[in-house]
Design an enzyme around this catalytic site. Structure first.
Site, PDB file in Angstrom:
ATOM      1  N   LYS A  53      58.363  -5.448   3.554  1.00  0.00           N
ATOM      2  CA  LYS A  53      57.600  -6.589   4.079  1.00  0.00           C
ATOM      3  C   LYS A  53      58.249  -7.079   5.367  1.00  0.00           C
ATOM      4  O   LYS A  53      57.566  -7.321   6.362  1.00  0.00           O
ATOM      5  CB  LYS A  53      57.561  -7.721   3.036  1.00  0.00           C
ATOM      6  CG  LYS A  53      56.573  -7.452   1.922  1.00  0.00           C
ATOM      7  CD  LYS A  53      56.717  -8.418   0.762  1.00  0.00           C
ATOM      8  CE  LYS A  53      55.785  -7.986  -0.371  1.00  0.00           C
ATOM      9  NZ  LYS A  53      56.021  -8.693  -1.631  1.00  0.00           N
ATOM     10  N   GLN A  97      59.214 -13.626  -4.061  1.00  0.00           N
ATOM     11  CA  GLN A  97      58.997 -12.325  -4.705  1.00  0.00           C
ATOM     12  C   GLN A  97      59.056 -12.464  -6.229  1.00  0.00           C
ATOM     13  O   GLN A  97      59.996 -13.032  -6.776  1.00  0.00           O
ATOM     14  CB  GLN A  97      60.079 -11.336  -4.220  1.00  0.00           C
ATOM     15  CG  GLN A  97      59.926  -9.924  -4.737  1.00  0.00           C
ATOM     16  CD  GLN A  97      58.673  -9.218  -4.210  1.00  0.00           C
ATOM     17  OE1 GLN A  97      58.352  -9.289  -3.030  1.00  0.00           O
ATOM     18  NE2 GLN A  97      57.954  -8.554  -5.109  1.00  0.00           N
ATOM     19  N   ASP A 120      50.136 -15.593  -0.675  1.00  0.00           N
ATOM     20  CA  ASP A 120      49.770 -14.740  -1.811  1.00  0.00           C
ATOM     21  C   ASP A 120      48.421 -15.126  -2.399  1.00  0.00           C
ATOM     22  O   ASP A 120      47.835 -14.363  -3.156  1.00  0.00           O
ATOM     23  CB  ASP A 120      50.804 -14.926  -2.937  1.00  0.00           C
ATOM     24  CG  ASP A 120      51.956 -13.958  -2.831  1.00  0.00           C
ATOM     25  OD1 ASP A 120      51.715 -12.821  -2.379  1.00  0.00           O
ATOM     26  OD2 ASP A 120      53.072 -14.326  -3.220  1.00  0.00           O
TER      27      ASP A 120
END
Ligand code: NDP
Length: 292
Positions: A53, A97, A120
């Site tokens: 990422k 995460q 997200d």
């Protein structure tokens, strides 16, 4: 045209579009979108995701900030870090995460991220915006999946879509996106009766289960579009390999379009995370997303 949907090539195109948007934001608005990724603990798979990422964030011209915290970090310290990032004007997206260590309440942490910095699409406000058809941030994996479907099929109106799996991160948002595209949507799960028959009625079949090669070719309507979200690590003939929830060898002979594993949905997920970060940066600064 091949019936394989090449997610890797699609993601590369999408990253090119994002890079061009980022350079316009820098030139026209002196704005560099910034993404903060927070990793708690030392899960090797999570470390690989976080590295990828960060690398791709920098490659499209955005700022990347990584926070690595030890596995025994108290929940209060993680919440304090999120609060600090919420207030930092250089950070436009915050990603914590998952999975988090057991002593930390995941839902509480995800909800502590300001919904305009949630990249997200897991914050309850963004979940609500999606389910009411309003504009918000959409979870990355379903967003990548719907982009590939629209690119391949065009107008999805009136199609029968079956989503196998009802998780909050894939199945449910995917079903909502298909509904927004005017599909007739069925959500199947572990209690669904006659799953094979349900799948055979699908013009669009999305598999998000987490069971290696559970869906064989004879569950697929000839010509259907198949999106295989599953990522399963198996060992075959003494070799480790990744397979999806769909049995690719038999399904690819029947489907009109199908995503492979690896190289299908997976590469789109990070590209969509970058897309969401740019979208949130624009929203925070009340400017329209520049054209690619
Ligand atoms: P979850 O475990 O949260 O959900 C799985 C869903 O599958 C549940 O709704 C469950 O039903 C359903 N299910 C389980 N067994 C069956 C069965 N025998 N028949 C029908 N339905 C069944 O998984 P996720 O949604 O998080 O992930 C699904 C897959 O997608 C995983 O392989 C994951 O690794 C992959 N994934 C891939 C991503 C990518 O970037 N490509 C991103 C996210 C996930 P019930 O609710 O009844 O238990």
């Amino acid at each position: 045209m091949s019936n394989i949907i090449d997610g890797k090539a699609f993601a590369e195109r999408l990253r090119g579009d994002i890079a061009s948007r980022v350079s316009k934001l820098k030139a026209q608005h002196q704005l560099t979108p910034g993404l903060a990724v927070v990793l708690v603990g030392e899960d090797p798979a999570s470390e690989v995701y976080v590295r990828n990422k960060a690398k791709q964030t920098v490659e499209v011209g955005m700022e990347s900030v990584e926070h690595k915290l030890p596995a025994d970090t108290p929940e209060a310290d993680l919440l304090a870090l999120v609060d600090e990032l919420n207030k930092n004007p250089d950070i436009h997206g915050i990603l914590v995460q998952l999975p988090l260590p057991k002593h930390i309440d995941e839902a509480k942490v995800l909800d502590s991220i300001h919904y305009e910095k949630d990249v997200d699409g897991f914050h309850l406000t963004n979940v609500g915006l999606l389910s009411t058809g309003a504009e918000g941030v959409v979870p990355c994996t379903p967003l990548g999946s719907i982009m590939m479907l629209k690119d391949r099929l065009g107008d999805l109106s009136g199609m029968n879509a079956v989503v196998v799996g009802r998780s909050n991160i894939v199945g449910k948002p995917m079903a909502n996106l298909l509904l927004q595209e005017n599909c007739t949507v069925t959500i199947a799960h572990s209690r669904t009766k006659d799953l094979a028959d349900v799948c055979r009625g699908a013009d669009i079949l999305v598999a998000a289960v987490g069971r290696p090669e559970m869906i064989p070719g004879d569950w697929i309507k000839p010509g259907a579009a198949v999106i295989d979200v599953g990522i399963n690590r198996i060992e075959r003939d003494g070799k480790k390999k990744l397979v999806g929830d769909v049995e690719f060898a038999s399904a690819s002979g029947v489907a009109g379009a199908i995503t492979p594993v690896p190289g299908g949905v997976g590469p789109m997920t990070i590209a969509c995370l970058l897309h969401n970060t740019v979208q949130q940066a624009c929203r925070q600064h009340k400017i329209a997303m520049p054209d690619a």
